[in-house]
Design a protein around this motif. Structure first.
Motif, PDB file in Angstrom:
ATOM      1  N   ASN A  55      12.640  57.459  11.757  1.00  0.00           N
ATOM      2  CA  ASN A  55      12.832  57.860  13.155  1.00  0.00           C
ATOM      3  C   ASN A  55      12.594  56.695  14.108  1.00  0.00           C
ATOM      4  O   ASN A  55      11.780  56.766  15.025  1.00  0.00           O
ATOM      5  N   GLU A  56      13.332  55.606  13.889  1.00  0.00           N
ATOM      6  CA  GLU A  56      13.204  54.406  14.720  1.00  0.00           C
ATOM      7  C   GLU A  56      14.463  54.156  15.548  1.00  0.00           C
ATOM      8  O   GLU A  56      14.827  53.013  15.818  1.00  0.00           O
ATOM      9  N   ALA A  57      15.122  55.232  15.978  1.00  0.00           N
ATOM     10  CA  ALA A  57      16.345  55.088  16.757  1.00  0.00           C
ATOM     11  C   ALA A  57      16.123  54.282  18.038  1.00  0.00           C
ATOM     12  O   ALA A  57      17.011  53.548  18.486  1.00  0.00           O
ATOM     13  N   GLY A  58      14.945  54.407  18.623  1.00  0.00           N
ATOM     14  CA  GLY A  58      14.667  53.704  19.871  1.00  0.00           C
ATOM     15  C   GLY A  58      14.336  52.241  19.694  1.00  0.00           C
ATOM     16  O   GLY A  58      14.319  51.488  20.687  1.00  0.00           O
ATOM     17  N   GLY A 106      14.614  58.854   5.207  1.00  0.00           N
ATOM     18  CA  GLY A 106      14.892  60.247   5.541  1.00  0.00           C
ATOM     19  C   GLY A 106      14.750  60.574   7.015  1.00  0.00           C
ATOM     20  O   GLY A 106      14.311  61.681   7.370  1.00  0.00           O
ATOM     21  N   SER A 107      15.123  59.642   7.892  1.00  0.00           N
ATOM     22  CA  SER A 107      14.998  59.879   9.333  1.00  0.00           C
ATOM     23  C   SER A 107      15.780  61.112   9.762  1.00  0.00           C
ATOM     24  O   SER A 107      16.865  61.398   9.240  1.00  0.00           O
ATOM     25  N   ILE A 108      15.238  61.820  10.751  1.00  0.00           N
ATOM     26  CA  ILE A 108      15.915  63.012  11.271  1.00  0.00           C
ATOM     27  C   ILE A 108      16.392  62.794  12.714  1.00  0.00           C
ATOM     28  O   ILE A 108      16.875  63.720  13.350  1.00  0.00           O
ATOM     29  N   ASP A 109      16.248  61.563  13.222  1.00  0.00           N
ATOM     30  CA  ASP A 109      16.783  61.237  14.543  1.00  0.00           C
ATOM     31  C   ASP A 109      18.112  60.487  14.353  1.00  0.00           C
ATOM     32  O   ASP A 109      18.790  60.671  13.347  1.00  0.00           O
ATOM     33  N   ASP A 110      18.481  59.616  15.272  1.00  0.00           N
ATOM     34  CA  ASP A 110      19.763  58.911  15.215  1.00  0.00           C
ATOM     35  C   ASP A 110      19.671  57.539  14.551  1.00  0.00           C
ATOM     36  O   ASP A 110      20.576  56.712  14.723  1.00  0.00           O
ATOM     37  N   THR A 111      18.617  57.281  13.794  1.00  0.00           N
ATOM     38  CA  THR A 111      18.470  55.971  13.157  1.00  0.00           C
ATOM     39  C   THR A 111      19.687  55.630  12.297  1.00  0.00           C
ATOM     40  O   THR A 111      20.264  54.544  12.414  1.00  0.00           O
ATOM     41  N   CYS A 140      22.648  52.718  12.849  1.00  0.00           N
ATOM     42  CA  CYS A 140      22.854  51.689  11.824  1.00  0.00           C
ATOM     43  C   CYS A 140      24.296  51.681  11.334  1.00  0.00           C
ATOM     44  O   CYS A 140      24.889  50.611  11.136  1.00  0.00           O
ATOM     45  N   ARG A 141      24.871  52.850  11.133  1.00  0.00           N
ATOM     46  CA  ARG A 141      26.262  52.939  10.686  1.00  0.00           C
ATOM     47  C   ARG A 141      27.219  52.406  11.749  1.00  0.00           C
ATOM     48  O   ARG A 141      28.164  51.666  11.446  1.00  0.00           O
TER      49      ARG A 141
END
Length: 229
Positions: free
Chosen positions: A12-15, A36-41, A45-46
């Motif tokens: 969960n390091e989208a920010g 297994g992030s559940i945010d937009d990480t 990356c993609r």
């Protein structure tokens, strides 16, 4: 030229992940171990074509890091460096850490905040002092910044940590590896602070973490079979 891979565990390091990767300035090979992030990480990356190992479930730091270490070892890297996905670690120290490891024949180099200055007297750093003291007692080696998450590993340590059980990138594993013959040094670094998201090490979790690591250093790794590097 020696090859080094930055392993960036991310949950969960989208920010923060864009800043982390842009801070590398294209100078280093890296792999983001998405845990297994559940945010937009993963989405970020993609979209930006970042190098990512997308682990579909949350394994925790140990599992994510070990997965990425296996990748680093199989790809023939000479060094792997643990590099946080929250933006606290700075890439300007990477070459110095690698050169230091090569010149002094260190198996592990820890990016240390406390070579030239004392640890502050807050609860988290009091715990760090205790862990450092226990490592000194059981190994005879003094480590100033035992809880630093910026650590470089050579190929021999990389192999052990990648394929053996109970080898999380934590201070108790460092103590165990020292007893197995690993040579550990510290390199002076400065670190920033997390800008977005929350660390799992809140006050309660910090206390639990400290006692778990201390218990492991004193008891579990004390009786664990030692295998020379």
């Amino acid at each position: 030229m020696k090859k080094i891979l930055l392993i960036i565990p991310a949950y969960n390091e989208a920010g923060n992940i864009e800043k982390v990767i842009s801070g590398l300035k294209g100078e280093y090979d890296y792999i983001i171990a998405n845990d297994g992030s559940i945010d937009d990480t993963v989405k970020i990356c993609r979209e930006r074509n970042y190098n990512i190992l997308d682990i579909p479930i949350n394994l925790g730091l140990a599992g994510a890091f070990q997965t990425a270490l296996q990748y680093a070892y199989e790809k023939g890297y000479d060094y792997a460096i643990q590099f946080d996905g929250d933006g606290q670690h700075r890439s300007e120290y990477i070459n110095g850490m690698m050169k230091f490891a090569e010149e002094e024949k260190y198996n592990i180099v820890i990016g240390s905040r406390f070579i030239a200055e004392k640890k502050p007297l807050n609860p988290r750093m009091i715990g760090s002092r205790l862990i450092s003291a226990l490592i000194k007692i059981v190994t005879g080696v003094k480590i100033q910044d035992s809880t630093s998450g910026m650590r470089l590993f050579d190929r021999s340590v990389m192999k052990r940590m990648a394929y053996e059980a109970n080898m999380a990138p934590e201070p108790d594993t460092i103590a165990y590896l020292i007893k197995c013959g690993a040579k550990v040094g510290e390199y002076p670094v400065e670190m920033g602070g997390r800008e977005f998201g929350e660390s799992y090490l809140n006050f309660a979790n910090s206390i639990k973490y400290m006692w778990r690591i201390c218990f492991s250093i004193l008891l579990l790794h004390a009786v664990r079979e030692r295998k020379e590097l």
